[in-house]
Scaffold this motif. Structure first.
Motif, short mmCIF file in Angstrom:
data_model
loop_
_atom_site.label_atom_id
_atom_site.label_comp_id
_atom_site.label_asym_id
_atom_site.label_seq_id
_atom_site.Cartn_x
_atom_site.Cartn_y
_atom_site.Cartn_z
N GLU A 55 -1.34 1.94 -3.48
CA GLU A 55 -1.93 3.18 -2.70
C GLU A 55 -3.01 2.67 -1.78
O GLU A 55 -2.97 3.54 -0.58
CB GLU A 55 -2.66 4.27 -3.81
N ALA A 56 -3.67 1.76 -1.53
CA ALA A 56 -4.34 1.16 -0.70
C ALA A 56 -3.89 0.16 0.45
O ALA A 56 -4.46 -0.05 1.67
CB ALA A 56 -5.66 0.69 -1.27
N ARG A 57 -2.84 -0.32 0.20
CA ARG A 57 -2.40 -1.49 1.02
C ARG A 57 -0.86 -1.33 1.49
O ARG A 57 -0.01 -0.77 0.81
CB ARG A 57 -2.08 -2.96 0.29
N THR A 58 -0.64 -1.40 3.00
CA THR A 58 0.63 -1.39 3.67
C THR A 58 0.86 -2.68 4.23
O THR A 58 -0.18 -3.30 4.79
CB THR A 58 0.76 -0.26 4.41
N VAL A 59 1.89 -3.26 3.90
CA VAL A 59 2.55 -4.71 4.76
C VAL A 59 3.39 -4.42 5.70
O VAL A 59 4.27 -3.41 5.58
CB VAL A 59 2.81 -5.61 3.65
#
Length: 197
Positions: free
Chosen positions: A62-66
């Motif tokens: 929910e908090a990280r996008t790569v």
């Protein structure tokens, strides 16, 4: 010019299944199934152009996008693409497809109330992925968040049969998808015919 397709927010694209797997040292394998609604107006926006994937955003949690940058060393390689088609003048979807309502995304306004629908299944990989991109995906639960396409003049290939995954005549346009993920939108095709190459 570029087109940002947010998978979760764009009502024209609905994923029904997806798998993303890291394969060290430098590969991300993926598979996705879903349905895309397509109108003449939407295709007309890209007539005579090529949409080339330049970035894939993968949600790790929910908090990280790569972000996988496809303009550097990494690139997409499509292995298989299967499609089923519903045209505006037919009552039934191709086998296995669900009904899809028409809705335009934020960047393209449509007045066509009779869209075509394409059910798709695609498998492939992002290759030559840098380790700093691969590591967070390996540790998380990845899902496809968005894809960014650059819109350019049509891609010129060497004509080899390995370059084209499939071509499709839909709503008066010829759509060709290449192994590198590029999508050419041409003109002058009547009716629907699907050529799996």
């Amino acid at each position: 010019m570029s087109v940002h397709v947010d998978i979760g927010e764009n009502r024209n694209v609905r994923l029904t299944d997806e798998r993303i797997e890291c394969r060290p040292p430098n590969r991300i394998a993926f598979a996705a199934e879903g349905v895309i609604t397509v109108t003449r107006e939407l295709l007309g926006e890209f007539e005579g152009a090529s949409l080339k994937p330049v970035r894939v955003d993968i949600s790790v949690d929910e908090a990280r996008t790569v972000r996988a940058d496809l303009e550097g060393p990494a690139s997409i390689r499509l292995e298989t693409v299967d499609v089923g088609v519903e045209t505006p003048d037919t009552d039934d979807l191709s086998p296995g497809m669900d009904s899809v309502s028409a809705s335009a995304d934020d960047s393209v306004e449509s007045t066509d109330t009779s869209p075509g629908a394409i059910a798709f299944s695609v498998e492939g990989a992002i290759v030559d992925v840098p380790m700093e991109t691969l590591d967070p995906i390996t540790d998380g639960t990845p899902s496809l968040e968005s894809v960014v396409f650059a819109v350019d003049d049509p891609v010129r290939t060497d004509g080899g049969s390995d370059d084209v995954v499939f071509s499709l005549g839909l709503l008066g346009h010829r759509i060709v998808i290449y192994r590198n993920g590029a999508i050419d939108v041409g003109t002058g095709e009547k009716g629907v015919d699907v050529d799996i190459l």
